[in-house]
Design a protein around this motif. Structure first.
Motif, PDB file in Angstrom:
ATOM      1  N   GLN A   1       0.832  -1.204   0.000  1.00 52.28           N
ATOM      2  CA  GLN A   1       0.000   0.000   0.000  1.00 52.28           C
ATOM      3  C   GLN A   1       0.868   1.258   0.000  1.00 52.28           C
ATOM      4  O   GLN A   1       0.535   2.259  -0.641  1.00 52.28           O
ATOM      5  CB  GLN A   1      -0.918  -0.006   1.234  1.00 52.28           C
ATOM      6  N   ILE A   2       1.990   1.208   0.741  1.00 56.40           N
ATOM      7  CA  ILE A   2       2.874   2.384   0.798  1.00 56.40           C
ATOM      8  C   ILE A   2       3.429   2.708  -0.580  1.00 56.40           C
ATOM      9  O   ILE A   2       3.429   3.850  -1.030  1.00 56.40           O
ATOM     10  CB  ILE A   2       4.021   2.128   1.792  1.00 56.40           C
ATOM     11  N   ALA A   3       3.889   1.657  -1.292  1.00 58.87           N
ATOM     12  CA  ALA A   3       4.474   1.878  -2.621  1.00 58.87           C
ATOM     13  C   ALA A   3       3.432   2.376  -3.601  1.00 58.87           C
ATOM     14  O   ALA A   3       3.689   3.265  -4.416  1.00 58.87           O
ATOM     15  CB  ALA A   3       5.109   0.581  -3.138  1.00 58.87           C
TER      16      ALA A   3
ATOM     17  N   ASP B   1       2.355   6.152  -2.649  1.00 56.99           N
ATOM     18  CA  ASP B   1       3.254   7.251  -3.034  1.00 56.99           C
ATOM     19  C   ASP B   1       3.510   7.315  -4.536  1.00 56.99           C
ATOM     20  O   ASP B   1       4.285   8.138  -5.011  1.00 56.99           O
ATOM     21  CB  ASP B   1       4.582   7.160  -2.266  1.00 56.99           C
ATOM     22  N   GLY B   2       2.888   6.432  -5.296  1.00 55.92           N
ATOM     23  CA  GLY B   2       2.964   6.509  -6.765  1.00 55.92           C
ATOM     24  C   GLY B   2       4.168   5.857  -7.377  1.00 55.92           C
ATOM     25  O   GLY B   2       4.355   5.904  -8.588  1.00 55.92           O
TER      26      GLY B   2
ATOM     27  N   GLN C   1       6.218   7.839 -16.674  1.00 59.40           N
ATOM     28  CA  GLN C   1       6.226   9.245 -17.044  1.00 59.40           C
ATOM     29  C   GLN C   1       7.447   9.973 -16.490  1.00 59.40           C
ATOM     30  O   GLN C   1       8.104  10.738 -17.199  1.00 59.40           O
ATOM     31  CB  GLN C   1       4.937   9.922 -16.558  1.00 59.40           C
ATOM     32  N   ARG C   2       7.733   9.735 -15.199  1.00 58.09           N
ATOM     33  CA  ARG C   2       8.875  10.426 -14.623  1.00 58.09           C
ATOM     34  C   ARG C   2      10.184  10.018 -15.306  1.00 58.09           C
ATOM     35  O   ARG C   2      11.045  10.844 -15.580  1.00 58.09           O
ATOM     36  CB  ARG C   2       8.945  10.131 -13.127  1.00 58.09           C
ATOM     37  N   ILE C   3      10.269   8.718 -15.563  1.00 58.12           N
ATOM     38  CA  ILE C   3      11.464   8.248 -16.289  1.00 58.12           C
ATOM     39  C   ILE C   3      11.510   8.863 -17.678  1.00 58.12           C
ATOM     40  O   ILE C   3      12.541   9.358 -18.151  1.00 58.12           O
ATOM     41  CB  ILE C   3      11.470   6.706 -16.377  1.00 58.12           C
ATOM     42  N   ASP C   4      10.317   8.855 -18.320  1.00 58.70           N
ATOM     43  CA  ASP C   4      10.253   9.380 -19.685  1.00 58.70           C
ATOM     44  C   ASP C   4      10.571  10.870 -19.710  1.00 58.70           C
ATOM     45  O   ASP C   4      11.282  11.350 -20.606  1.00 58.70           O
ATOM     46  CB  ASP C   4       8.867   9.125 -20.270  1.00 58.70           C
TER      47      ASP C   4
END
Length: 655
Positions: free
Chosen positions: A89-91, A94-95, A172-175
């Protein structure tokens, strides 16, 4: 300039294509690297989740549970399920993880972050099978958003594989990070490629300009005399024929003029060839000063010039030439010596004396030689065909009969190796056994042959006779080569190389045993055409010799164009090497030039032992002259020459 611009534009466009292609390839490779980097990050993140979140939960069961190799049968205890839910749930919250499933080898969903037990990657999917066999896989998948899907095997602390982790990570963040890097890198690549293209464009511009200038220089050199800058024979023929056609079409008169400087050879012999060259440049400038814009002035070779004067009647042409003659005769100073120059002018008018350039040149030539032998130095062709002296006409007629009656004979002068005195070759020299006048030297009939066209059959006779004689001395055990002189007219006759090849085949003579001696003046005229013919002859294996080198006006560019095996140093320099430092310098330079071209240096006119020994010390290869042997029938040629040790021995040999 226009062709240069077109060439540059073509080159620039052609070079742009590979530059653009290179940029696209680099960007494509970088995009591929970026995607691979994203997959690597996904695998690394899934590794952390598996080890830090999933593995501790799976290893917390009882011993019986831990022994089961497949989560599809084993499942999770309530405690394990609750602990895994809390950890994931934590992972998810936090997205850092979008979705997570733990599956058995049969595909059964053992745990899902959203509680679902269906969907997921089919068991038949290659990525699932690969992960089930122990090999993690990552892939960027596209749905509503781009996501990294990782399929990773799950292991217990014992190293036993018990299932597959199916995790979906946000891309997205990686991209975004990769796109930022891609933009930065793209700018750098684009900047580098633009710089590369500009460098290539600059090189293309410089190259095309250089090629354009080089081509223009080559065109100019092909049509102009290197010494005076005047049009040469080839240019005169082209331009004068065009002007003649235009004048005849418009009904305009005009004149073709041939000019020969009087006693020019005396200037060369007295002051040296550098003074003769300077004299020719001064003469060319004085000609130009009196000519109009439409008039054409050319140097045909040696001290012979040609003029094409469109739009001028006979009296007008004579009046112009009188002004030119007056300007030419003005005193000049060469090497501190004041002198004046005179010239003979022969004029042929059109359309009165003909409508073809060669016909007009021939008649102007007749008029010029008539002037040389008369009192007037400006002579208009009289139209009666009389140009040379009556004696020349007689010589020409008799020479034609001499060829038919077999009155010509060949004498041979040996050429020896300077080091050991061994005879290496014989030069064929034609003589005329006249029934009334006895043995006539070549100087009394060769000029008449040159100006009547008889030189062509005469040269053919000499070649045939010399090759036949060579068969004779070869049978007698002498392996001498034979040298035969050819004139400029021979090189102009179509099919001359074929004639040489046929005569070699007819007599069975190896081509290497024949040397053709070409005078400098033959190369100084239409040098390009002469070089082409000489090249065809040399391709047969026949040796090429430049005769009387230094007495003519061959430029070094001409020597570069033709395959020269031998350079013969003119006797005028050789005879003075003992007393004249300038002659010594010239002879040494010619020897060095010959060796630099890969040719033999042969000295003509060697008449004393002192000259012979000097030539040996100077590095000259071969020599001929009265010291070595006078021209005689070939059976009288001695196979070896005994080098005299003293000057008195030399004088005795000459006598």
């Amino acid at each position: 300039m226009r062709s240069s611009s077109r060439l540059f534009a073509t080159y620039a466009a052609a070079s742009l294509l590979p530059v653009v292609a290179l940029g696209a390839l680099l960007l494509q490779d970088y995009r591929g690297d970026a995607a691979a980097q994203g997959r690597e990050q996904g695998l690394a993140q899934a590794e952390v989740i598996a080890r830090m979140v999933i593995a501790p939960v799976l290893n917390s069961g009882g011993s019986s549970t831990l022994g089961d190799a497949d989560l599809s049968r084993r499942g999770l205890t309530a405690e394990q399920f609750e602990r895994m839910r809390e950890a994931t749930q934590i992972a998810v919250y936090d997205g850092s993880v979008q979705h997570l499933r733990v599956r058995g080898f049969t595909g059964r969903v053992i745990f899902s972050d959203d509680g679902s037990t269906g969907s997921g990657v089919p068991v038949s999917d290659p990525d699932f099978r690969s992960a089930a066999s122990g090999h993690p896989q990552a892939r960027v998948v596209t749905g509503r958003t781009r996501t990294i899907r990782v399929m990773r095997p799950l292991f217990l602390n014992t190293g036993q594989s018990v299932g597959v982790l199916e995790v979906y990570l946000p891309y997205q963040r990686i991209d975004d990070r990769l796109q930022a890097q891609l933009v930065h890198t793209s700018k750098r690549i684009a900047g580098g490629l633009v710089a590369l293209y500009l460098v290539l464009g600059l090189l293309a511009w410089w190259t095309t300009r250089s090629l354009s200038r080089y081509a223009a220089d080559q065109r100019h050199n092909a049509l102009h005399d290197a010494l005076t800058g005047l049009p040469n024979l080839a240019a005169f023929r082209t331009w004068a024929e065009a002007g003649l056609a235009e004048s005849l079409r418009d009904g305009q008169p005009g004149a073709v003029v041939l000019v020969d400087l009087n006693r020019f050879k005396e200037v060369n012999d007295t002051l040296g060839h550098h003074a003769g060259d300077e004299l020719l440049r001064i003469v060319a400038d004085r000609f130009r000063a009196r000519l109009g814009e439409r008039d054409i002035l050319a140097r045909l070779g040696g001290d012979e010039f040609a003029l094409f004067l469109p739009g001028r009647t006979g009296p007008e042409a004579v009046a112009l030439l009188a002004k030119i003659r007056e300007r030419l005769s003005e005193e000049m100073v060469l090497d501190g010596v004041p002198l004046s120059i005179e010239a003979s002018f022969g004029i042929a008018l059109f359309p009165e004396h003909g409508g073809r350039l060669e016909e007009l040149k021939q008649r102007a030539d007749i008029a010029m030689y008539q002037g040389k032998r008369g009192t007037a130095d400006i002579v208009v062709y009289s139209g009666d065909g009389i140009g040379h002296s009556h004696q020349w006409l007689v010589v020409q007629a008799e020479l034609r009969h001499a060829l038919e009656r077999g009155e010509l004979v060949l004498h041979y002068q040996p050429k020896v190796n300077l080091a050991d005195g061994e005879v290496r070759a014989l030069e064929a020299l034609v003589r005329w056994q006249h029934p009334q006048r006895g043995l006539v030297p070549p100087g009394d009939f060769l000029p008449a042959a040159e100006h009547s066209g008889l030189i062509v059959p005469l040269t053919e006779w000499v070649l045939r006779r010399a090759l036949t004689d060579q068969v004779g001395w070869s049978a007698a055990g002498q392996q001498w080569a034979v040298s035969v002189n050819v004139s400029a007219r021979n090189l102009e006759v179509p099919g001359f190389p074929e004639l040489v090849a046929n005569l070699l085949a007819e007599t069975g003579t190896p081509a290497r045993r024949l040397v053709l001696e070409v005078t400098e003046t033959a190369l100084a005229g239409d040098g390009e055409a002469a070089a082409r013919v000489i090249g065809e002859i040399a391709a047969l294996g026949v040796g090429i010799s430049v005769d009387d080198f230094g007495a003519g006006y061959t430029s070094l560019s001409h020597l570069r164009e033709v395959p020269v095996d031998e350079i013969k140093i003119d006797r005028g320099f050789v005879s003075d090497v003992i007393d004249d430092p300038r002659s010594r310098a010239i002879v040494r330079s010619v020897i060095e030039l010959a060796h630099g071209l890969g040719s033999r240096a042969t000295a003509e006119g060697v008449e004393t032992a002192e000259i012979y020994r000097w030539l040996v010390e100077a590095g000259c290869d071969e020599a001929q002259g009265y010291l070595i042997g006078r021209p005689v029938p070939w059976p009288q040629v001695a196979p070896e020459f005994e080098v005299p040790k003293t000057v008195s021995e030399a004088e005795g040999a000459v006598r």
